[in-house]
Design a protein around this motif. Sequence first.
Motif, PDB file in Angstrom:
ATOM      1  N   GLU A 177      -8.032 -63.583  72.706  1.00 21.08           N
ATOM      2  CA  GLU A 177      -6.624 -63.309  72.395  1.00 21.08           C
ATOM      3  C   GLU A 177      -5.723 -63.475  73.619  1.00 21.08           C
ATOM      4  O   GLU A 177      -4.704 -62.793  73.735  1.00 21.08           O
ATOM      5  CB  GLU A 177      -6.464 -61.884  71.838  1.00 21.08           C
ATOM      6  CG  GLU A 177      -7.244 -61.582  70.573  1.00 21.08           C
ATOM      7  CD  GLU A 177      -6.681 -62.244  69.317  1.00 21.08           C
ATOM      8  OE1 GLU A 177      -5.786 -63.112  69.423  1.00 21.08           O
ATOM      9  OE2 GLU A 177      -7.162 -61.898  68.219  1.00 21.08           O
ATOM     10  N   GLU A 178      -6.076 -64.380  74.535  1.00 24.35           N
ATOM     11  CA  GLU A 178      -5.279 -64.499  75.761  1.00 24.35           C
ATOM     12  C   GLU A 178      -3.808 -64.801  75.472  1.00 24.35           C
ATOM     13  O   GLU A 178      -2.934 -64.413  76.234  1.00 24.35           O
ATOM     14  CB  GLU A 178      -5.859 -65.558  76.712  1.00 24.35           C
ATOM     15  CG  GLU A 178      -5.907 -66.946  76.106  1.00 24.35           C
ATOM     16  CD  GLU A 178      -6.526 -67.998  77.026  1.00 24.35           C
ATOM     17  OE1 GLU A 178      -6.993 -67.649  78.118  1.00 24.35           O
ATOM     18  OE2 GLU A 178      -6.533 -69.184  76.628  1.00 24.35           O
ATOM     19  N   GLY A 179      -3.535 -65.464  74.367  1.00 25.61           N
ATOM     20  CA  GLY A 179      -2.144 -65.805  74.055  1.00 25.61           C
ATOM     21  C   GLY A 179      -1.375 -64.645  73.431  1.00 25.61           C
ATOM     22  O   GLY A 179      -0.168 -64.759  73.204  1.00 25.61           O
ATOM     23  N   ALA A 203      -0.552 -66.314  68.397  1.00 20.87           N
ATOM     24  CA  ALA A 203      -1.116 -67.430  69.164  1.00 20.87           C
ATOM     25  C   ALA A 203      -2.612 -67.465  68.956  1.00 20.87           C
ATOM     26  O   ALA A 203      -3.210 -66.500  68.487  1.00 20.87           O
ATOM     27  CB  ALA A 203      -0.805 -67.263  70.648  1.00 20.87           C
ATOM     28  N   GLY A 204      -3.226 -68.584  69.306  1.00 20.43           N
ATOM     29  CA  GLY A 204      -4.683 -68.699  69.214  1.00 20.43           C
ATOM     30  C   GLY A 204      -5.150 -68.975  67.796  1.00 20.43           C
ATOM     31  O   GLY A 204      -4.357 -69.224  66.900  1.00 20.43           O
ATOM     32  N   GLU A 205      -6.475 -68.966  67.658  1.00 17.32           N
ATOM     33  CA  GLU A 205      -7.070 -69.293  66.366  1.00 17.32           C
ATOM     34  C   GLU A 205      -7.736 -68.078  65.747  1.00 17.32           C
ATOM     35  O   GLU A 205      -8.082 -67.139  66.450  1.00 17.32           O
ATOM     36  CB  GLU A 205      -8.169 -70.342  66.566  1.00 17.32           C
ATOM     37  CG  GLU A 205      -7.655 -71.745  66.657  1.00 17.32           C
ATOM     38  CD  GLU A 205      -8.754 -72.672  67.157  1.00 17.32           C
ATOM     39  OE1 GLU A 205      -9.936 -72.399  66.862  1.00 17.32           O
ATOM     40  OE2 GLU A 205      -8.409 -73.648  67.836  1.00 17.32           O
ATOM     41  N   THR A 206      -7.955 -68.146  64.454  1.00 10.06           N
ATOM     42  CA  THR A 206      -8.644 -67.042  63.793  1.00 10.06           C
ATOM     43  C   THR A 206     -10.058 -66.895  64.349  1.00 10.06           C
ATOM     44  O   THR A 206     -10.727 -67.879  64.657  1.00 10.06           O
ATOM     45  CB  THR A 206      -8.699 -67.245  62.273  1.00 10.06           C
ATOM     46  OG1 THR A 206      -9.485 -66.199  61.711  1.00 10.06           O
ATOM     47  CG2 THR A 206      -9.335 -68.569  61.901  1.00 10.06           C
ATOM     48  N   GLY A 207     -10.493 -65.659  64.509  1.00 17.81           N
ATOM     49  CA  GLY A 207     -11.865 -65.398  64.931  1.00 17.81           C
ATOM     50  C   GLY A 207     -12.775 -65.262  63.725  1.00 17.81           C
ATOM     51  O   GLY A 207     -13.915 -64.842  63.839  1.00 17.81           O
ATOM     52  N   LYS A 232     -14.260 -65.591  75.230  1.00 18.19           N
ATOM     53  CA  LYS A 232     -14.635 -66.675  76.137  1.00 18.19           C
ATOM     54  C   LYS A 232     -13.438 -67.153  76.944  1.00 18.19           C
ATOM     55  O   LYS A 232     -13.538 -68.097  77.713  1.00 18.19           O
ATOM     56  CB  LYS A 232     -15.208 -67.837  75.327  1.00 18.19           C
ATOM     57  CG  LYS A 232     -16.510 -67.474  74.631  1.00 18.19           C
ATOM     58  CD  LYS A 232     -17.081 -68.684  73.890  1.00 18.19           C
ATOM     59  CE  LYS A 232     -18.333 -68.292  73.116  1.00 18.19           C
ATOM     60  NZ  LYS A 232     -17.994 -67.496  71.909  1.00 18.19           N
ATOM     61  N   ASP A 233     -12.290 -66.558  76.742  1.00 16.86           N
ATOM     62  CA  ASP A 233     -11.097 -66.997  77.465  1.00 16.86           C
ATOM     63  C   ASP A 233     -10.712 -65.955  78.519  1.00 16.86           C
ATOM     64  O   ASP A 233     -11.545 -65.185  78.960  1.00 16.86           O
ATOM     65  CB  ASP A 233      -9.944 -67.261  76.480  1.00 16.86           C
ATOM     66  CG  ASP A 233      -9.566 -65.997  75.729  1.00 16.86           C
ATOM     67  OD1 ASP A 233     -10.180 -64.944  75.977  1.00 16.86           O
ATOM     68  OD2 ASP A 233      -8.640 -66.053  74.890  1.00 16.86           O
ATOM     69  N   LYS A 234      -9.465 -65.919  78.888  1.00 18.85           N
ATOM     70  CA  LYS A 234      -9.027 -65.026  79.967  1.00 18.85           C
ATOM     71  C   LYS A 234      -8.722 -63.597  79.488  1.00 18.85           C
ATOM     72  O   LYS A 234      -8.156 -62.798  80.237  1.00 18.85           O
ATOM     73  CB  LYS A 234      -7.753 -65.608  80.619  1.00 18.85           C
ATOM     74  CG  LYS A 234      -7.931 -66.929  81.318  1.00 18.85           C
ATOM     75  CD  LYS A 234      -7.762 -66.742  82.825  1.00 18.85           C
ATOM     76  CE  LYS A 234      -8.089 -67.984  83.630  1.00 18.85           C
ATOM     77  NZ  LYS A 234      -9.291 -68.726  83.207  1.00 18.85           N
ATOM     78  N   SER A 235      -9.050 -63.268  78.264  1.00 18.99           N
ATOM     79  CA  SER A 235      -8.690 -61.960  77.714  1.00 18.99           C
ATOM     80  C   SER A 235      -9.107 -60.798  78.621  1.00 18.99           C
ATOM     81  O   SER A 235      -8.304 -59.926  78.918  1.00 18.99           O
ATOM     82  CB  SER A 235      -9.322 -61.758  76.341  1.00 18.99           C
ATOM     83  OG  SER A 235      -8.819 -62.693  75.431  1.00 18.99           O
ATOM     84  N   LEU A 236     -10.362 -60.798  79.076  1.00 19.46           N
ATOM     85  CA  LEU A 236     -10.852 -59.657  79.858  1.00 19.46           C
ATOM     86  C   LEU A 236     -10.053 -59.470  81.144  1.00 19.46           C
ATOM     87  O   LEU A 236      -9.605 -58.365  81.451  1.00 19.46           O
ATOM     88  CB  LEU A 236     -12.341 -59.819  80.186  1.00 19.46           C
ATOM     89  CG  LEU A 236     -12.908 -58.664  81.035  1.00 19.46           C
ATOM     90  CD1 LEU A 236     -12.872 -57.347  80.262  1.00 19.46           C
ATOM     91  CD2 LEU A 236     -14.340 -58.958  81.489  1.00 19.46           C
ATOM     92  N   GLU A 237      -9.821 -60.562  81.880  1.00 16.21           N
ATOM     93  CA  GLU A 237      -9.039 -60.477  83.118  1.00 16.21           C
ATOM     94  C   GLU A 237      -7.668 -59.882  82.828  1.00 16.21           C
ATOM     95  O   GLU A 237      -7.177 -59.027  83.558  1.00 16.21           O
ATOM     96  CB  GLU A 237      -8.867 -61.868  83.744  1.00 16.21           C
ATOM     97  CG  GLU A 237     -10.122 -62.427  84.423  1.00 16.21           C
ATOM     98  CD  GLU A 237     -11.044 -63.144  83.441  1.00 16.21           C
ATOM     99  OE1 GLU A 237     -11.003 -62.821  82.226  1.00 16.21           O
ATOM    100  OE2 GLU A 237     -11.820 -64.008  83.879  1.00 16.21           O
TER     101      GLU A 237
END
Length: 313
Positions: free
Chosen positions: A14-16, A202-206, A47-52
């Motif tokens: 969910e980085e976006g 933003a982003g795609e469905t999980g 797998k994206d920047k969400s955690l950071e």
Amino acid sequence: MKKLISYVFPIYNEEGNIDLLYKTMVDLLEKHSSYDYELIFVNDGSKDKSLEMLIDIQEKDSRITVINFSRNFGHQIAVTAGIDTAKGDAVIIMDSDMQDPPKVSFELITQWESGYEVVYAQRKTRKDSPFKRFTAFMFYYVLDRLADIKIPRNTGDFRLIDRKVVEVLKQFEEHNRFLRGMVSYVGFKQIAVSFDRDERHAGETGYPLKKMIKFATDGILSFSWAPLKLITRVGFTVAGISFSGILYALAVKIFYPEASVEGWTFIVISILFTGGMQMIMLGVLGSYIGRIYVESQRRPLYIVDTIYSSSNK
Ligand code: UDP
Ligand code: MG
């Protein structure tokens, strides 16, 4: 002392959305200062920047807790981990992609204050694709006919649950979770608040088709014995048809022996048909046995890598 409201946000790529979600929440919380708040973000193996991004806001805001899973465990499990961790008098579960409008959560709180222990947000409208809408409709239709409990239509996991309900839900140990079914199952005073569901920001469905099928299966198998009962019914029907087939075959053999080879088509069809039926029925049995197997392993529901929160520094 002010009451504490916990928000649970499952996060998968969910980085976006994280920045907008956080900003929207901060503005809203400021306007409703009669409560204390805690925001729990469960990073479900993004797998994206969400955690950071989450660690970043957590360092600046002591109301935030970030639970980082060791891998992707799925939406329902992520929400469960959030509920397990929440300390609030009420816990609000919301999607993190802005599809569940944060401001609606305060309408849920209002209903909670008037004495309801479960307040679920019900979609008046939704902006999903026709495919998603159709499959969702079919799923709820089937579930409604099969399930032993009534699960309100047009609801997601966007809801508020009281501390009492949280404590009850913590006792549910099943692995293949269908939270909205579990919340219906527990009872208590429940009410709906309706809202218009927005598009994903933003982003795609999980939730690609594969996960949707798993989710729908969990919903039906967790709350219904109907597929097992169906086996017996179909079994009787097929046995009945086969029996009349036998009578037919015998009749041909006895009364028209010269035409008996014609029965070949019939035999092939009936063999294939019974074979197919048996496979389907074995599949239904297998689905339940698989669940028994998973439960009997008694593995932990999820594995946490790290928890980032102001209380454990
Ligand atoms: N999500 C998750 N783990 C997953 C898939 C989704 O934690 O494996 C989260 C996701 O970040 C979102 C929520 O669950 O906050 C709902 O997912 P999504 O919006 O992708 O589903 P949809 O709205 O398309 O049904
Ligand atoms: Mg969504």
